[in-house]
Write a protein that holds these residues in place. Structure first.
Motif, PDB file in Angstrom:
ATOM      1  N   PRO A   1       7.833  15.343  -0.301  1.00 26.28           N
ATOM      2  CA  PRO A   1       6.908  15.345   1.331  1.00 26.28           C
ATOM      3  C   PRO A   1       5.565  14.973   1.086  1.00 26.28           C
ATOM      4  CG  PRO A   1       8.864  16.960   1.517  1.00 26.28           C
ATOM      5  CD  PRO A   1       9.107  16.723  -0.168  1.00 26.28           C
ATOM      6  N   TYR A   2       5.081  15.454  -0.046  1.00 23.64           N
ATOM      7  CA  TYR A   2       3.880  14.958  -0.296  1.00 23.64           C
ATOM      8  C   TYR A   2       3.631  13.471  -0.525  1.00 23.64           C
ATOM      9  CZ  TYR A   2      -0.432  15.460  -2.600  1.00 23.64           C
ATOM     10  OH  TYR A   2      -2.326  15.152  -2.912  1.00 23.64           O
ATOM     11  N   ASP A   3       4.457  12.412  -0.946  1.00 25.64           N
ATOM     12  CA  ASP A   3       4.434  11.734  -1.263  1.00 25.64           C
ATOM     13  C   ASP A   3       3.609  11.121   0.249  1.00 25.64           C
ATOM     14  OD1 ASP A   3       5.503  11.475  -3.022  1.00 25.64           O
ATOM     15  OD2 ASP A   3       7.210  10.542  -2.829  1.00 25.64           O
ATOM     16  N   GLY A   4       4.021  11.580   1.594  1.00 25.88           N
ATOM     17  CA  GLY A   4       3.389  10.855   2.929  1.00 25.88           C
ATOM     18  C   GLY A   4       2.808  11.212   2.359  1.00 25.88           C
ATOM     19  N   ILE A   5       1.372  11.973   1.532  1.00 20.54           N
ATOM     20  CA  ILE A   5      -0.281  12.926   1.799  1.00 20.54           C
ATOM     21  C   ILE A   5      -0.581  11.496   1.008  1.00 20.54           C
ATOM     22  CG2 ILE A   5      -1.653  14.230   1.266  1.00 20.54           C
ATOM     23  CD1 ILE A   5       0.032  16.198   2.035  1.00 20.54           C
ATOM     24  N   VAL A   6      -0.266  11.250   0.016  1.00 18.26           N
ATOM     25  CA  VAL A   6      -0.951   9.566  -1.173  1.00 18.26           C
ATOM     26  C   VAL A   6      -1.075   8.999  -0.008  1.00 18.26           C
ATOM     27  CG1 VAL A   6      -0.259   8.803  -3.383  1.00 18.26           C
ATOM     28  CG2 VAL A   6       0.215  11.265  -3.538  1.00 18.26           C
ATOM     29  N   TYR A   7       0.442   8.081  -0.011  1.00 19.24           N
ATOM     30  CA  TYR A   7      -0.115   7.148   0.769  1.00 19.24           C
ATOM     31  C   TYR A   7      -0.666   6.819   2.189  1.00 19.24           C
ATOM     32  CZ  TYR A   7       3.976   5.760  -2.545  1.00 19.24           C
ATOM     33  OH  TYR A   7       4.350   5.749  -3.486  1.00 19.24           O
ATOM     34  N   ALA A   8      -0.835   8.240   2.728  1.00 17.96           N
ATOM     35  CA  ALA A   8      -1.199   8.348   4.347  1.00 17.96           C
ATOM     36  C   ALA A   8      -3.147   7.895   3.557  1.00 17.96           C
ATOM     37  CB  ALA A   8      -0.922   9.215   4.944  1.00 17.96           C
TER      38      ALA A   8
ATOM     39  N   PHE B   1      -6.599  13.632  -4.336  1.00 19.66           N
ATOM     40  CA  PHE B   1      -5.329  13.559  -4.215  1.00 19.66           C
ATOM     41  C   PHE B   1      -3.936  12.979  -4.800  1.00 19.66           C
ATOM     42  CE2 PHE B   1      -7.715  14.354  -0.070  1.00 19.66           C
ATOM     43  CZ  PHE B   1      -7.078  15.535   0.305  1.00 19.66           C
ATOM     44  N   TYR B   2      -3.905  12.467  -5.465  1.00 20.15           N
ATOM     45  CA  TYR B   2      -2.774  11.421  -6.525  1.00 20.15           C
ATOM     46  C   TYR B   2      -2.551  12.910  -7.808  1.00 20.15           C
ATOM     47  CZ  TYR B   2      -0.836   7.995  -9.788  1.00 20.15           C
ATOM     48  OH  TYR B   2      -0.220   8.365 -10.096  1.00 20.15           O
ATOM     49  N   LEU B   3      -3.470  13.218  -8.036  1.00 18.22           N
ATOM     50  CA  LEU B   3      -3.933  13.765  -9.370  1.00 18.22           C
ATOM     51  C   LEU B   3      -2.985  14.955  -8.623  1.00 18.22           C
ATOM     52  CD1 LEU B   3      -6.545  13.197 -11.207  1.00 18.22           C
ATOM     53  CD2 LEU B   3      -4.653  12.649 -12.131  1.00 18.22           C
TER      54      LEU B   3
END
Length: 224
Positions: A96-103, A19-21
């Motif tokens: 917006p995608y940062d929310g997915i990375v951190y969650a 998910f990070y990549l």
């Protein structure tokens, strides 16, 4: 022991790396992602203590409702609180995608340490099962949480922000609760859990793409 630790840690690291990549716009500082992962690990002990109190002091031992509340509600709520108070207002949460990375980082930190405890108690023979179901399910619940946190963060008005924040906690709890109910109430749970996980992955990847789409629009609208 080293092999056991590797079996416990590898699934979480692999899924988090994936998910990070996938963050193709502005990848997050790796230090922030590791910090979120560690915060997730630190949640394990207080959650276990609270669950112990619920079972032994409050006598919440029997019934599907008690089982679901202790896991789905408690775990997802605490993960959401950590993300909201450590990341949501942070300057690095800028798409917006940062929310997915951190969650996903927080959830997999929690799932990884929990997985280690389970393997120490039950042995490495359940490592593959733990990787495909509990560890990956935590990540997928987090995709929904992070997606709606991202939508909330970049909403145009307070009403939509509150709605998306509410969805960012209620939907992961609901998915986690349904996941638990399948194991608790369905006799032949394998027949149900496999398609359930496939749908979770399918919808999770759609959320990833939508978050990227919103991020591209947000990036293009910034002043040059």
């Amino acid at each position: 022991m080293i092999a056991l630790i590797g079996a416990a840690v590898a699934p979480g690291i692999a899924i988090l790396s994936y998910f990070y990549l996938r963050d193709s716009l502005e990848p997050e500082p790796i230090s922030m992602v590791i910090r979120s992962f560690i915060f997730g690990m630190l949640l394990v002990v207080p959650i276990m203590v609270l669950q112990y109190i619920m079972q032994n002091e409050w006598n919440w031992r029997d019934g599907i409702v008690a089982e679901v509340f202790q896991s789905a509600v408690v775990e997802e709520f605490f993960k959401w609180m950590v993300i909201y108070f450590t990341v949501y207002k942070h300057v690095e949460f800028d798409e917006p995608y940062d929310g997915i990375v951190y969650a996903v980082a927080v959830s997999l930190g929690f799932a990884t340490l929990e997985n280690l405890f389970y393997l120490i108690i039950n042995g490495a023979n359940i490592a593959i099962w733990r990787a495909f179901l509990p560890v990956s399910s935590h990540a997928l619940f987090a995709v929904w949480m992070g997606y709606y946190l991202g939508r909330a963060k970049f909403s145009k008005d307070a009403k939509h922000e509150r709605l998306f924040l509410w969805m960012s906690i209620t939907l992961p709890i609901s998915l986690h609760a349904l996941y638990n109910v399948i194991f608790l109430a369905v006799q032949n749970w394998l027949v149900v859990i496999v398609p359930f996980m496939l749908v979770l992955w399918w919808q999770g990847l759609k959320k990833v793409q939508r978050a990227h789409d919103f991020g591209s629009k947000n990036l293009s609208s910034r002043p040059q």
